[in-house]
Design a protein around this motif. Sequence first.
Motif, PDB file in Angstrom:
ATOM      1  N   PHE A  56      -4.518  23.603   1.761  1.00 32.73           N
ATOM      2  CA  PHE A  56      -4.152  22.377   1.042  1.00 32.73           C
ATOM      3  C   PHE A  56      -5.402  21.550   0.740  1.00 32.73           C
ATOM      4  CE2 PHE A  56      -3.138  17.835   1.217  1.00 32.73           C
ATOM      5  CZ  PHE A  56      -2.222  17.742   0.183  1.00 32.73           C
ATOM      6  N   LEU A  57      -6.247  21.339   1.731  1.00 34.05           N
ATOM      7  CA  LEU A  57      -7.471  20.565   1.535  1.00 34.05           C
ATOM      8  C   LEU A  57      -8.396  21.229   0.519  1.00 34.05           C
ATOM      9  CD1 LEU A  57      -8.182  19.498   5.213  1.00 34.05           C
ATOM     10  CD2 LEU A  57      -7.432  18.019   3.330  1.00 34.05           C
TER      11      LEU A  57
ATOM     12  N   LYS B 116      -1.257   8.771  -7.061  1.00 29.76           N
ATOM     13  CA  LYS B 116      -0.490   7.523  -6.996  1.00 29.76           C
ATOM     14  C   LYS B 116      -0.444   6.927  -5.584  1.00 29.76           C
ATOM     15  CE  LYS B 116       4.200   9.313  -6.528  1.00 29.76           C
ATOM     16  NZ  LYS B 116       5.515   9.367  -7.116  1.00 29.76           N
ATOM     17  N   TYR B 117      -1.053   7.624  -4.621  1.00 31.67           N
ATOM     18  CA  TYR B 117      -1.108   7.131  -3.239  1.00 31.67           C
ATOM     19  C   TYR B 117      -2.488   6.584  -2.934  1.00 31.67           C
ATOM     20  CZ  TYR B 117       3.287   9.570  -2.788  1.00 31.67           C
ATOM     21  OH  TYR B 117       4.579   9.971  -2.972  1.00 31.67           O
ATOM     22  N   GLU B 118      -2.523   5.547  -2.113  1.00 31.77           N
ATOM     23  CA  GLU B 118      -3.805   4.980  -1.704  1.00 31.77           C
ATOM     24  C   GLU B 118      -4.391   5.716  -0.510  1.00 31.77           C
ATOM     25  OE1 GLU B 118      -3.916   0.590  -1.684  1.00 31.77           O
ATOM     26  OE2 GLU B 118      -1.892   0.775  -2.541  1.00 31.77           O
ATOM     27  N   ILE B 119      -3.503   6.162   0.387  1.00 28.18           N
ATOM     28  CA  ILE B 119      -3.934   6.913   1.570  1.00 28.18           C
ATOM     29  C   ILE B 119      -2.977   8.080   1.783  1.00 28.18           C
ATOM     30  CG2 ILE B 119      -4.317   6.858   4.078  1.00 28.18           C
ATOM     31  CD1 ILE B 119      -4.925   3.887   3.818  1.00 28.18           C
ATOM     32  N   VAL B 120      -3.547   9.249   2.063  1.00 27.77           N
ATOM     33  CA  VAL B 120      -2.760  10.418   2.439  1.00 27.77           C
ATOM     34  C   VAL B 120      -3.093  10.727   3.893  1.00 27.77           C
ATOM     35  CG1 VAL B 120      -2.315  12.867   2.022  1.00 27.77           C
ATOM     36  CG2 VAL B 120      -2.697  11.327   0.090  1.00 27.77           C
TER      37      VAL B 120
ATOM     38  N   ASN C 134     -10.145  17.380  -4.586  1.00 25.40           N
ATOM     39  CA  ASN C 134     -10.608  16.492  -5.652  1.00 25.40           C
ATOM     40  C   ASN C 134      -9.532  15.508  -6.115  1.00 25.40           C
ATOM     41  OD1 ASN C 134     -13.162  17.660  -5.684  1.00 25.40           O
ATOM     42  ND2 ASN C 134     -12.500  19.253  -7.092  1.00 25.40           N
ATOM     43  N   LEU C 135      -8.297  15.697  -5.675  1.00 22.16           N
ATOM     44  CA  LEU C 135      -7.202  14.817  -6.072  1.00 22.16           C
ATOM     45  C   LEU C 135      -6.811  13.831  -4.980  1.00 22.16           C
ATOM     46  CD1 LEU C 135      -4.929  17.526  -7.731  1.00 22.16           C
ATOM     47  CD2 LEU C 135      -6.507  15.965  -8.858  1.00 22.16           C
ATOM     48  N   LEU C 136      -7.361  14.020  -3.787  1.00 22.17           N
ATOM     49  CA  LEU C 136      -6.975  13.185  -2.657  1.00 22.17           C
ATOM     50  C   LEU C 136      -7.679  11.834  -2.700  1.00 22.17           C
ATOM     51  CD1 LEU C 136      -7.043  15.867   0.164  1.00 22.17           C
ATOM     52  CD2 LEU C 136      -5.030  14.664  -0.680  1.00 22.17           C
TER      53      LEU C 136
ATOM     54  N   MET D 237       0.856  -1.174   0.000  1.00 20.67           N
ATOM     55  CA  MET D 237       0.000   0.000   0.000  1.00 20.67           C
ATOM     56  C   MET D 237       0.902   1.236   0.000  1.00 20.67           C
ATOM     57  SD  MET D 237      -2.957   1.172   2.679  1.00 20.67           S
ATOM     58  CE  MET D 237      -3.985  -0.191   2.263  1.00 20.67           C
ATOM     59  N   LYS D 238       0.632   2.164  -0.898  1.00 21.18           N
ATOM     60  CA  LYS D 238       1.438   3.376  -1.020  1.00 21.18           C
ATOM     61  C   LYS D 238       0.812   4.482  -0.156  1.00 21.18           C
ATOM     62  CE  LYS D 238       4.329   5.592  -4.095  1.00 21.18           C
ATOM     63  NZ  LYS D 238       5.637   5.303  -4.465  1.00 21.18           N
ATOM     64  N   LEU D 239       1.602   4.970   0.813  1.00 26.16           N
ATOM     65  CA  LEU D 239       1.129   5.973   1.769  1.00 26.16           C
ATOM     66  C   LEU D 239       1.948   7.248   1.659  1.00 26.16           C
ATOM     67  CD1 LEU D 239       0.953   3.689   4.928  1.00 26.16           C
ATOM     68  CD2 LEU D 239      -0.922   4.288   3.404  1.00 26.16           C
ATOM     69  N   LEU D 240       1.290   8.370   1.933  1.00 23.51           N
ATOM     70  CA  LEU D 240       1.943   9.669   1.966  1.00 23.51           C
ATOM     71  C   LEU D 240       1.521  10.399   3.229  1.00 23.51           C
ATOM     72  CD1 LEU D 240       3.569  12.010   0.585  1.00 23.51           C
ATOM     73  CD2 LEU D 240       1.380  12.709  -0.433  1.00 23.51           C
ATOM     74  N   VAL D 241       2.478  10.981   3.920  1.00 22.00           N
ATOM     75  CA  VAL D 241       2.196  11.840   5.070  1.00 22.00           C
ATOM     76  C   VAL D 241       2.487  13.271   4.639  1.00 22.00           C
ATOM     77  CG1 VAL D 241       2.829  12.441   7.442  1.00 22.00           C
ATOM     78  CG2 VAL D 241       2.817  10.041   6.724  1.00 22.00           C
ATOM     79  N   VAL D 242       1.493  14.132   4.728  1.00 19.67           N
ATOM     80  CA  VAL D 242       1.697  15.563   4.492  1.00 19.67           C
ATOM     81  C   VAL D 242       1.384  16.284   5.795  1.00 19.67           C
ATOM     82  CG1 VAL D 242       1.228  15.493   2.011  1.00 19.67           C
ATOM     83  CG2 VAL D 242      -0.624  15.989   3.580  1.00 19.67           C
ATOM     84  N   TYR D 243       2.106  17.357   6.057  1.00 22.47           N
ATOM     85  CA  TYR D 243       1.924  18.050   7.330  1.00 22.47           C
ATOM     86  C   TYR D 243       2.319  19.512   7.201  1.00 22.47           C
ATOM     87  CZ  TYR D 243       6.960  18.051   7.725  1.00 22.47           C
ATOM     88  OH  TYR D 243       8.287  18.283   7.479  1.00 22.47           O
TER      89      TYR D 243
END
Length: 108
Positions: free
Chosen positions: A90-91, A68-72, A96-98, A1-7
């Motif tokens: 950001f949200l 390209k991420y499954e969960i952000v 629409n891309l999340l 699973m591809k994950l991304l953390v944004v903060y």
Amino acid sequence: MKLLVVYYSRTGRTRRIAEEIAQKLSANIEEIIDIQQRSGPVGFIHGGRQAKKKDLTEIKPYLKELSKYEIVIIGTPIWYLTMAPAIRTFLHQYKNLLPQVAFFYTYG
């Protein structure tokens, strides 16, 4: 699973938690950069006022391909009982891309 953390982190607290989450989950990590000056007492007060009013701010464009991420996983400090303006922006800009999202917050 591809994950991304944004903060977003003004003082570094949220950054430390985001880095720990990214490490434990083997996720990519990306910082949201607020263009407005947020350092010092004046930056703190101005940011809090914007958060309270739920105003948007100006952030650096986000260039990673979110699809390209499954969960952000999105991290924000709590200012005036709500998210920081940079995360709200950001949200608003990328909703629409999340893909699926999860949130964490820091306080104090």
